[in-house]
Design a protein around this motif. Structure first.
Motif, mmCIF file in Angstrom:
data_model
loop_
_atom_site.group_PDB
_atom_site.id
_atom_site.type_symbol
_atom_site.label_atom_id
_atom_site.label_comp_id
_atom_site.label_asym_id
_atom_site.label_seq_id
_atom_site.Cartn_x
_atom_site.Cartn_y
_atom_site.Cartn_z
ATOM 1 N N GLN A 142 0.627 -1.451 0.185
ATOM 2 C CA GLN A 142 -0.034 0.124 0.022
ATOM 3 C C GLN A 142 1.360 1.318 0.029
ATOM 4 O O GLN A 142 1.903 1.773 0.566
ATOM 5 C CB GLN A 142 -0.454 -0.266 1.067
ATOM 6 C CG GLN A 142 -1.502 -0.914 1.245
ATOM 7 C CD GLN A 142 -2.912 -1.150 -0.287
ATOM 8 O OE1 GLN A 142 -3.501 0.387 0.406
ATOM 9 N NE2 GLN A 142 -3.672 -2.109 -0.437
ATOM 10 N N TYR A 143 1.197 2.167 -1.126
ATOM 11 C CA TYR A 143 1.957 3.147 -1.331
ATOM 12 C C TYR A 143 0.800 4.883 -1.094
ATOM 13 O O TYR A 143 -0.378 4.640 -2.239
ATOM 14 C CB TYR A 143 2.448 3.134 -2.395
ATOM 15 C CG TYR A 143 3.672 4.298 -2.636
ATOM 16 C CD1 TYR A 143 4.815 4.325 -1.863
ATOM 17 C CD2 TYR A 143 3.212 4.892 -3.719
ATOM 18 C CE1 TYR A 143 5.682 5.845 -2.146
ATOM 19 C CE2 TYR A 143 4.281 5.987 -4.728
ATOM 20 C CZ TYR A 143 4.787 6.550 -3.094
ATOM 21 O OH TYR A 143 5.422 7.763 -3.137
ATOM 22 N N ARG A 144 1.105 5.300 -0.891
ATOM 23 C CA ARG A 144 0.486 6.687 -0.230
ATOM 24 C C ARG A 144 1.307 7.647 -1.333
ATOM 25 O O ARG A 144 2.811 7.857 -0.723
ATOM 26 C CB ARG A 144 0.363 7.646 1.109
ATOM 27 C CG ARG A 144 -0.686 6.575 1.635
ATOM 28 C CD ARG A 144 -1.172 7.243 2.796
ATOM 29 N NE ARG A 144 -0.226 8.238 3.688
ATOM 30 C CZ ARG A 144 0.141 7.429 5.292
ATOM 31 N NH1 ARG A 144 -0.783 6.692 5.267
ATOM 32 N NH2 ARG A 144 1.864 8.239 5.738
ATOM 33 N N HIS A 185 1.751 11.275 -1.717
ATOM 34 C CA HIS A 185 2.504 12.252 -1.135
ATOM 35 C C HIS A 185 2.638 12.248 -0.344
ATOM 36 O O HIS A 185 3.558 13.889 -0.338
ATOM 37 C CB HIS A 185 0.583 12.670 -1.289
ATOM 38 C CG HIS A 185 0.504 12.446 0.982
ATOM 39 N ND1 HIS A 185 -0.755 11.336 0.445
ATOM 40 C CD2 HIS A 185 0.436 13.410 1.851
ATOM 41 C CE1 HIS A 185 -0.442 11.057 2.179
ATOM 42 N NE2 HIS A 185 -0.407 12.219 2.393
ATOM 43 N N ASP A 186 2.889 11.436 0.164
ATOM 44 C CA ASP A 186 4.946 11.659 1.225
ATOM 45 C C ASP A 186 5.184 9.872 1.893
ATOM 46 O O ASP A 186 6.154 9.991 2.360
ATOM 47 C CB ASP A 186 3.469 11.465 2.747
ATOM 48 C CG ASP A 186 2.487 10.436 3.175
ATOM 49 O OD1 ASP A 186 3.051 9.254 2.400
ATOM 50 O OD2 ASP A 186 2.123 10.558 4.694
ATOM 51 N N ARG A 187 4.870 9.008 0.400
ATOM 52 C CA ARG A 187 5.916 8.905 -0.106
ATOM 53 C C ARG A 187 6.025 7.781 0.604
ATOM 54 O O ARG A 187 6.928 6.316 0.898
ATOM 55 C CB ARG A 187 7.381 9.162 -0.291
ATOM 56 C CG ARG A 187 7.457 10.055 -1.657
ATOM 57 C CD ARG A 187 8.893 9.994 -2.188
ATOM 58 N NE ARG A 187 9.192 9.176 -2.375
ATOM 59 C CZ ARG A 187 9.189 8.815 -4.103
ATOM 60 N NH1 ARG A 187 8.847 9.304 -4.977
ATOM 61 N NH2 ARG A 187 10.222 8.298 -4.734
ATOM 62 N N GLU A 196 3.140 0.528 2.875
ATOM 63 C CA GLU A 196 3.039 -0.564 3.818
ATOM 64 C C GLU A 196 3.292 -1.794 3.379
ATOM 65 O O GLU A 196 2.595 -2.079 2.247
ATOM 66 C CB GLU A 196 2.056 -0.652 4.573
ATOM 67 C CG GLU A 196 1.629 -1.578 5.654
ATOM 68 C CD GLU A 196 -0.148 -1.064 5.885
ATOM 69 O OE1 GLU A 196 -0.270 -0.281 7.113
ATOM 70 O OE2 GLU A 196 -0.725 -1.847 4.909
ATOM 71 N N ASN A 256 6.916 -1.041 7.481
ATOM 72 C CA ASN A 256 6.543 -0.392 6.745
ATOM 73 C C ASN A 256 7.900 1.073 6.539
ATOM 74 O O ASN A 256 9.137 0.801 7.148
ATOM 75 C CB ASN A 256 5.751 1.208 8.606
ATOM 76 C CG ASN A 256 4.693 1.080 8.259
ATOM 77 O OD1 ASN A 256 4.075 0.320 8.095
ATOM 78 N ND2 ASN A 256 4.491 0.899 10.325
ATOM 79 N N THR A 298 9.746 4.839 4.153
ATOM 80 C CA THR A 298 9.172 5.930 3.732
ATOM 81 C C THR A 298 11.081 5.106 1.802
ATOM 82 O O THR A 298 11.782 5.713 2.007
ATOM 83 C CB THR A 298 9.946 7.101 4.036
ATOM 84 O OG1 THR A 298 9.234 6.821 5.479
ATOM 85 C CG2 THR A 298 9.694 8.345 2.916
ATOM 86 N N THR A 326 3.396 0.142 -6.469
ATOM 87 C CA THR A 326 1.969 1.133 -6.544
ATOM 88 C C THR A 326 1.134 0.209 -6.988
ATOM 89 O O THR A 326 1.445 -1.257 -7.375
ATOM 90 C CB THR A 326 2.412 2.587 -7.793
ATOM 91 O OG1 THR A 326 3.063 1.597 -9.216
ATOM 92 C CG2 THR A 326 2.939 3.092 -7.237
#
Length: 262
Positions: A147-149, A151-153, A156, A227, A229, A260
């Protein structure tokens, strides 16, 4: 009667005409192995290694046969023929790669480990060893999700492990690997390609250089979460997580997943 002898003559010609190649010289095609497990190939390489592009091409051909999700390749840039990043130069050498290079006492590149069995192999040995490993069964099942976000890279990674046999003591390793990195590469005859695309490049270890100790109980699934970054120089769309379980007997199972969503 004339037609009988003519037919017999034609039949004899067909029999003798098909035996123009000596039996010992005939090419026997070996079928692809039945895939019972995935296989990890750790390719030690370098941007100044003249013969490494050809070795990488060998891996690509093998992946075309078995698929890149079955034959999972990781290119480890390390040693004196690898390149450090500097001003204006994209280098793929990492301290992590040098750690593995030293651990396996790599004498020269290209070399590879296949499921960490039988030590370092020359590229002429890769295909046969990979075939043998695909024929082996494994009792470890792995399910990897990411699971990738953006906006803050934040990334998980969850890995579900299931052991179908007796209890296993091992280590779980998660690596960050990147495709389509444009960087310089040397070739034979002093040729230099400054726009060469490098694939399955080892970039970082998610859970330490040697992974996490695990104890897998028979028929008791276990899930671990990590987790991380994503570094700013990593293109998320080209990045994978490679996860594998290993112990002194070698790699027990390996999987990979894009960072992604596809």
């Amino acid at each position: 009667m004339k037609y009988f002898f003519l037919s017999l003559l034609l039949f004899t010609m067909l029999l003798t005409g098909c035996d123009t190649v000596a039996p010992g010289d005939r090419l026997i095609e070996i079928p692809l192995a039945t895939v019972r497990r995935n296989v990890l190939i750790e390719e030690f390489t370098g941007q100044r290694c003249l013969n490494c592009p050809e070795a990488t091409a060998v891996i690509k051909t093998l992946q075309n046969n078995y698929s890149a999700d079955r034959l999972i390749a990781v290119a480890i840039h390390a040693g004196p023929l690898s390149v450090n990043s500097s001003a204006g130069v994209v280098g793929l050498r990492t301290p992590l790669g040098d750690t593995y290079y030293k651990k396996w006492a790599v004498p020269s590149v290209p070399k590879a480990l296949v499921n960490r069995k039988d030590g370092l192999l020359e590229r002429e040995q890769w295909a046969a060893r990979i075939y043998q490993e695909f024929e082996q069964a494994t009792n470890i099942e792995m399910l990897l999700t990411c699971q990738y976000r953006a906006h803050d890279r934040f990334l998980e990674t969850k890995i579900k492990l299931d052991n179908l046999a007796e209890n296993v003591q091992a280590r779980l390793q998660l690596w960050l690997v990147e495709d389509k990195i444009t960087a310089v590469q040397q070739f034979p005859d002093n040729k230099i390609d400054r726009d060469y695309q490098h694939y399955h490049v080892l970039r970082a270890a998610i859970n330490g250089d040697w992974g996490t100790e695990i104890s897998l109980q028979k028929a008791i699934p276990e899930t671990q979460t990590f987790n991380y970054t994503l570094p700013v120089d990593i293109v998320a769309e080209n990045a994978y997580i490679v996860a594998f379980v290993y112990n002194d007997s070698g790699v027990l199972q390996v999987v990979r997943k894009k960072v992604t969503t596809e």
